[in-house]
Design a protein around this motif. Sequence first.
Motif, PDB file in Angstrom:
ATOM      1  N   GLU A   1       0.827  -1.211   0.000  1.00  0.00           N
ATOM      2  CA  GLU A   1       0.000   0.000   0.000  1.00  0.00           C
ATOM      3  C   GLU A   1       0.857   1.255   0.000  1.00  0.00           C
ATOM      4  O   GLU A   1       0.513   2.246  -0.671  1.00  0.00           O
ATOM      5  CB  GLU A   1      -0.927  -0.018   1.212  1.00  0.00           C
ATOM      6  N   MET A   2       1.954   1.236   0.735  1.00  0.00           N
ATOM      7  CA  MET A   2       2.840   2.403   0.745  1.00  0.00           C
ATOM      8  C   MET A   2       3.405   2.667  -0.641  1.00  0.00           C
ATOM      9  O   MET A   2       3.410   3.812  -1.122  1.00  0.00           O
ATOM     10  CB  MET A   2       3.984   2.199   1.746  1.00  0.00           C
ATOM     11  N   VAL A   3       3.930   1.633  -1.264  1.00  0.00           N
ATOM     12  CA  VAL A   3       4.529   1.799  -2.595  1.00  0.00           C
ATOM     13  C   VAL A   3       3.471   2.218  -3.604  1.00  0.00           C
ATOM     14  O   VAL A   3       3.709   3.086  -4.453  1.00  0.00           O
ATOM     15  CB  VAL A   3       5.237   0.501  -3.031  1.00  0.00           C
ATOM     16  N   GLU A   4       2.270   1.642  -3.528  1.00  0.00           N
ATOM     17  CA  GLU A   4       1.193   2.000  -4.445  1.00  0.00           C
ATOM     18  C   GLU A   4       0.794   3.464  -4.274  1.00  0.00           C
ATOM     19  O   GLU A   4       0.560   4.188  -5.245  1.00  0.00           O
ATOM     20  CB  GLU A   4      -0.017   1.092  -4.206  1.00  0.00           C
ATOM     21  N   SER A   5       0.731   3.912  -2.997  1.00  0.00           N
ATOM     22  CA  SER A   5       0.408   5.318  -2.741  1.00  0.00           C
ATOM     23  C   SER A   5       1.469   6.239  -3.323  1.00  0.00           C
ATOM     24  O   SER A   5       1.151   7.285  -3.906  1.00  0.00           O
ATOM     25  CB  SER A   5       0.279   5.537  -1.234  1.00  0.00           C
ATOM     26  N   TRP A   6       2.733   5.843  -3.188  1.00  0.00           N
ATOM     27  CA  TRP A   6       3.815   6.674  -3.733  1.00  0.00           C
ATOM     28  C   TRP A   6       3.754   6.705  -5.255  1.00  0.00           C
ATOM     29  O   TRP A   6       3.949   7.754  -5.872  1.00  0.00           O
ATOM     30  CB  TRP A   6       5.163   6.114  -3.263  1.00  0.00           C
ATOM     31  N   VAL A   7       3.478   5.566  -5.877  1.00  0.00           N
ATOM     32  CA  VAL A   7       3.393   5.505  -7.343  1.00  0.00           C
ATOM     33  C   VAL A   7       2.269   6.392  -7.852  1.00  0.00           C
ATOM     34  O   VAL A   7       2.422   7.129  -8.843  1.00  0.00           O
ATOM     35  CB  VAL A   7       3.192   4.045  -7.803  1.00  0.00           C
ATOM     36  N   GLN A   8       1.125   6.369  -7.194  1.00  0.00           N
ATOM     37  CA  GLN A   8      -0.017   7.164  -7.641  1.00  0.00           C
ATOM     38  C   GLN A   8       0.259   8.660  -7.536  1.00  0.00           C
ATOM     39  O   GLN A   8      -0.198   9.451  -8.372  1.00  0.00           O
ATOM     40  CB  GLN A   8      -1.263   6.799  -6.828  1.00  0.00           C
ATOM     41  N   SER A   9       1.015   9.059  -6.515  1.00  0.00           N
ATOM     42  CA  SER A   9       1.275  10.494  -6.330  1.00  0.00           C
ATOM     43  C   SER A   9       2.468  10.985  -7.144  1.00  0.00           C
ATOM     44  O   SER A   9       2.483  12.129  -7.583  1.00  0.00           O
ATOM     45  CB  SER A   9       1.491  10.804  -4.847  1.00  0.00           C
ATOM     46  N   ARG A  10       3.481  10.134  -7.378  1.00  0.00           N
ATOM     47  CA  ARG A  10       4.687  10.565  -8.088  1.00  0.00           C
ATOM     48  C   ARG A  10       4.694  10.142  -9.546  1.00  0.00           C
ATOM     49  O   ARG A  10       5.366  10.768 -10.360  1.00  0.00           O
ATOM     50  CB  ARG A  10       5.933  10.001  -7.405  1.00  0.00           C
ATOM     51  N   ARG A  11       4.031   9.061  -9.873  1.00  0.00           N
ATOM     52  CA  ARG A  11       3.954   8.551 -11.237  1.00  0.00           C
ATOM     53  C   ARG A  11       5.336   8.407 -11.881  1.00  0.00           C
ATOM     54  O   ARG A  11       5.673   9.095 -12.853  1.00  0.00           O
ATOM     55  CB  ARG A  11       3.066   9.439 -12.101  1.00  0.00           C
ATOM     56  N   PRO A  12       6.194   7.524 -11.355  1.00  0.00           N
ATOM     57  CA  PRO A  12       7.532   7.338 -11.945  1.00  0.00           C
ATOM     58  C   PRO A  12       7.440   6.668 -13.315  1.00  0.00           C
ATOM     59  O   PRO A  12       6.478   5.954 -13.620  1.00  0.00           O
ATOM     60  CB  PRO A  12       8.230   6.432 -10.931  1.00  0.00           C
ATOM     61  N   SER A  13       8.452   6.894 -14.141  1.00  0.00           N
ATOM     62  CA  SER A  13       8.482   6.281 -15.468  1.00  0.00           C
ATOM     63  C   SER A  13       8.543   4.761 -15.370  1.00  0.00           C
ATOM     64  O   SER A  13       7.923   4.045 -16.156  1.00  0.00           O
ATOM     65  CB  SER A  13       9.682   6.807 -16.263  1.00  0.00           C
ATOM     66  N   ALA A  14       9.320   4.258 -14.418  1.00  0.00           N
ATOM     67  CA  ALA A  14       9.444   2.814 -14.247  1.00  0.00           C
ATOM     68  C   ALA A  14       9.789   2.517 -12.799  1.00  0.00           C
ATOM     69  O   ALA A  14      10.557   3.249 -12.165  1.00  0.00           O
ATOM     70  CB  ALA A  14      10.528   2.258 -15.164  1.00  0.00           C
ATOM     71  N   LEU A  15       9.185   1.455 -12.279  1.00  0.00           N
ATOM     72  CA  LEU A  15       9.459   1.026 -10.909  1.00  0.00           C
ATOM     73  C   LEU A  15       9.569  -0.496 -10.891  1.00  0.00           C
ATOM     74  O   LEU A  15       8.625  -1.205 -11.250  1.00  0.00           O
ATOM     75  CB  LEU A  15       8.355   1.478  -9.950  1.00  0.00           C
TER      76      LEU A  15
ATOM     77  N   LEU B   1      14.209   8.928  -7.112  1.00  0.00           N
ATOM     78  CA  LEU B   1      13.540   9.308  -8.355  1.00  0.00           C
ATOM     79  C   LEU B   1      14.143  10.592  -8.931  1.00  0.00           C
ATOM     80  O   LEU B   1      14.278  10.725 -10.151  1.00  0.00           O
ATOM     81  CB  LEU B   1      12.039   9.485  -8.113  1.00  0.00           C
ATOM     82  N   GLU B   2      14.515  11.527  -8.058  1.00  0.00           N
ATOM     83  CA  GLU B   2      15.154  12.755  -8.537  1.00  0.00           C
ATOM     84  C   GLU B   2      16.503  12.445  -9.182  1.00  0.00           C
ATOM     85  O   GLU B   2      16.884  13.064 -10.171  1.00  0.00           O
ATOM     86  CB  GLU B   2      15.347  13.731  -7.370  1.00  0.00           C
ATOM     87  N   ALA B   3      17.237  11.495  -8.613  1.00  0.00           N
ATOM     88  CA  ALA B   3      18.538  11.151  -9.169  1.00  0.00           C
ATOM     89  C   ALA B   3      18.412  10.295 -10.419  1.00  0.00           C
ATOM     90  O   ALA B   3      19.298  10.311 -11.276  1.00  0.00           O
ATOM     91  CB  ALA B   3      19.373  10.409  -8.116  1.00  0.00           C
ATOM     92  N   SER B   4      17.303   9.537 -10.539  1.00  0.00           N
ATOM     93  CA  SER B   4      17.147   8.608 -11.658  1.00  0.00           C
ATOM     94  C   SER B   4      15.706   8.665 -12.177  1.00  0.00           C
ATOM     95  O   SER B   4      14.897   7.778 -11.880  1.00  0.00           O
ATOM     96  CB  SER B   4      17.501   7.187 -11.197  1.00  0.00           C
ATOM     97  N   PRO B   5      15.352   9.703 -12.955  1.00  0.00           N
ATOM     98  CA  PRO B   5      13.983   9.813 -13.469  1.00  0.00           C
ATOM     99  C   PRO B   5      13.573   8.638 -14.364  1.00  0.00           C
ATOM    100  O   PRO B   5      12.377   8.367 -14.515  1.00  0.00           O
ATOM    101  CB  PRO B   5      14.023  11.125 -14.272  1.00  0.00           C
ATOM    102  N   ALA B   6      14.545   7.937 -14.947  1.00  0.00           N
ATOM    103  CA  ALA B   6      14.209   6.834 -15.843  1.00  0.00           C
ATOM    104  C   ALA B   6      13.626   5.639 -15.094  1.00  0.00           C
ATOM    105  O   ALA B   6      12.982   4.781 -15.702  1.00  0.00           O
ATOM    106  CB  ALA B   6      15.456   6.394 -16.608  1.00  0.00           C
ATOM    107  N   GLY B   7      13.841   5.551 -13.792  1.00  0.00           N
ATOM    108  CA  GLY B   7      13.276   4.447 -13.034  1.00  0.00           C
ATOM    109  C   GLY B   7      14.134   4.054 -11.850  1.00  0.00           C
ATOM    110  O   GLY B   7      15.344   4.331 -11.822  1.00  0.00           O
ATOM    111  N   ILE B   8      13.513   3.409 -10.877  1.00  0.00           N
ATOM    112  CA  ILE B   8      14.217   2.964  -9.679  1.00  0.00           C
ATOM    113  C   ILE B   8      13.783   1.536  -9.354  1.00  0.00           C
ATOM    114  O   ILE B   8      12.832   1.014  -9.937  1.00  0.00           O
ATOM    115  CB  ILE B   8      13.955   3.886  -8.475  1.00  0.00           C
ATOM    116  N   SER B   9      14.493   0.937  -8.411  1.00  0.00           N
ATOM    117  CA  SER B   9      14.199  -0.429  -7.990  1.00  0.00           C
ATOM    118  C   SER B   9      14.007  -0.454  -6.481  1.00  0.00           C
ATOM    119  O   SER B   9      14.757   0.215  -5.739  1.00  0.00           O
ATOM    120  CB  SER B   9      15.346  -1.362  -8.386  1.00  0.00           C
ATOM    121  N   VAL B  10      13.012  -1.207  -6.016  1.00  0.00           N
ATOM    122  CA  VAL B  10      12.724  -1.338  -4.584  1.00  0.00           C
ATOM    123  C   VAL B  10      12.623  -2.822  -4.257  1.00  0.00           C
ATOM    124  O   VAL B  10      11.884  -3.563  -4.913  1.00  0.00           O
ATOM    125  CB  VAL B  10      11.415  -0.624  -4.199  1.00  0.00           C
TER     126      VAL B  10
END
Length: 435
Positions: A294-308, A338-347
């Motif tokens: 739920e935490m990661v989903e909430s972050w994705v919905q608010s930040r909308r990263p290119s790839a996760l 995400l600021e350092a790597s707009p193309a995507g991050i890994s968790v």
Amino acid sequence: MSVTAIESDATRDNLRLLISLRWLAVAGQIAAIGLVHLWLGISLPLAEMGLVVLFLVGLNLVSLHRALSAVEVTQTELGIELLLDVAALTLQLYLSGGATNPFISLFLLQVILGAVLLAPPMAWVIVLVTSLSFIWLTHFYRPIDFGTHAGGHHHGERTFFDLHVQGMFLCFILASVLAVAFVTRITSNLRRRDAHLAEARRRAAEEEHIVRIGLLASGAAHELGTPLATLSVILNDWQHMPRFRDDPAFAEELAEMQTEIGRCKSIVSHILMVAGEARAEEAQRSPLSDFLDEMVESWVQSRRPSALDYANATSKGAAITGDGVIQQALFNVLDNALEASPAGISVRAAEEGEDLVIRVTDQGPGFAPSALAQLGRPFQSSKGEAGRGLGLFLTINVLRKLGGDIEAGNLQGGGAFVELRLPLEALAVDYADVA
């Protein structure tokens, strides 16, 4: 660690050092007694001197037990230990010539130890006691029987003088070596104590800084509540006005504005809930795996990263208190990545023993060496903007409050990683199956 605990640890280290020195003194006395009695053929009261050596051994065993216990070691206790050492040395000198014994200058070593180890009042007590002992030994002592070494008056006097000079030399070597070794170790202990005190003061200053941030955040949230409510009312009125309602473009923009206003209200409510608290009172209980999802989903919905690239290997068996402070700590790390790597991050999330480990990696330029050295310090940011650099600072302090830790570094193939480690017992409500 508190300042009192740091001082106690330093005193305990000094007690251990005193124990080591006392073992050396016991070995030195046994060697000196054996040398004088067996090699030089000088008669000594071996039984009485042996009892003094046994007293020092017993004192050291008691001191060793004391040093290994969890009870606080005080300066007064250390002072009493030194006074007992002075008493033992006085007895040995009384049994072996008193003030005429060249080893009487070992009193000076006791004074040095007192000056280094003890507070000034107790150190002056050591000076007074050693001085009185010296004066007493000039009048009261058991003379040494030199036997054949005093055959003739001139020859005996010459022999005594030679022995005295040799004894003074041995005493000088012994005192010099012990003083240098002891003072060097004490200096190292003091430096370590000062470093711990500096770290404790730094953490106290950081925690005070966090309290101020919490107060400012709480005040700002209260102040923002009214204008947000006013904006919401105005937008609601506009949505019912024909000129906006009948225009699809305006209607869509108004709906989006209402959504963002609602999000701002949610953020303000969240700030009010967690400001100034390590764990929010309204924290909700949920399975560990679901909480992370739920935490990661909430972050994705608010930040909308290119790839996760997200993988959750935790179980549903641990029910944890999922409050906003932990969520915000993770969000800070994800935002930085995400600021350092707009193309995507890994968790990656997993359980390692009794810990929850969350590892966030990015494909950015990595941390500068200076950034790693100042990791978690407030306002240490490579972005060059005022007010930046609080994310990791707040995250580290949240983890510290919960008994966790954080590690950051650069990857060999490029990019960086930040690894959060939290003890499950600090998060868990119980381990019953709540799935």
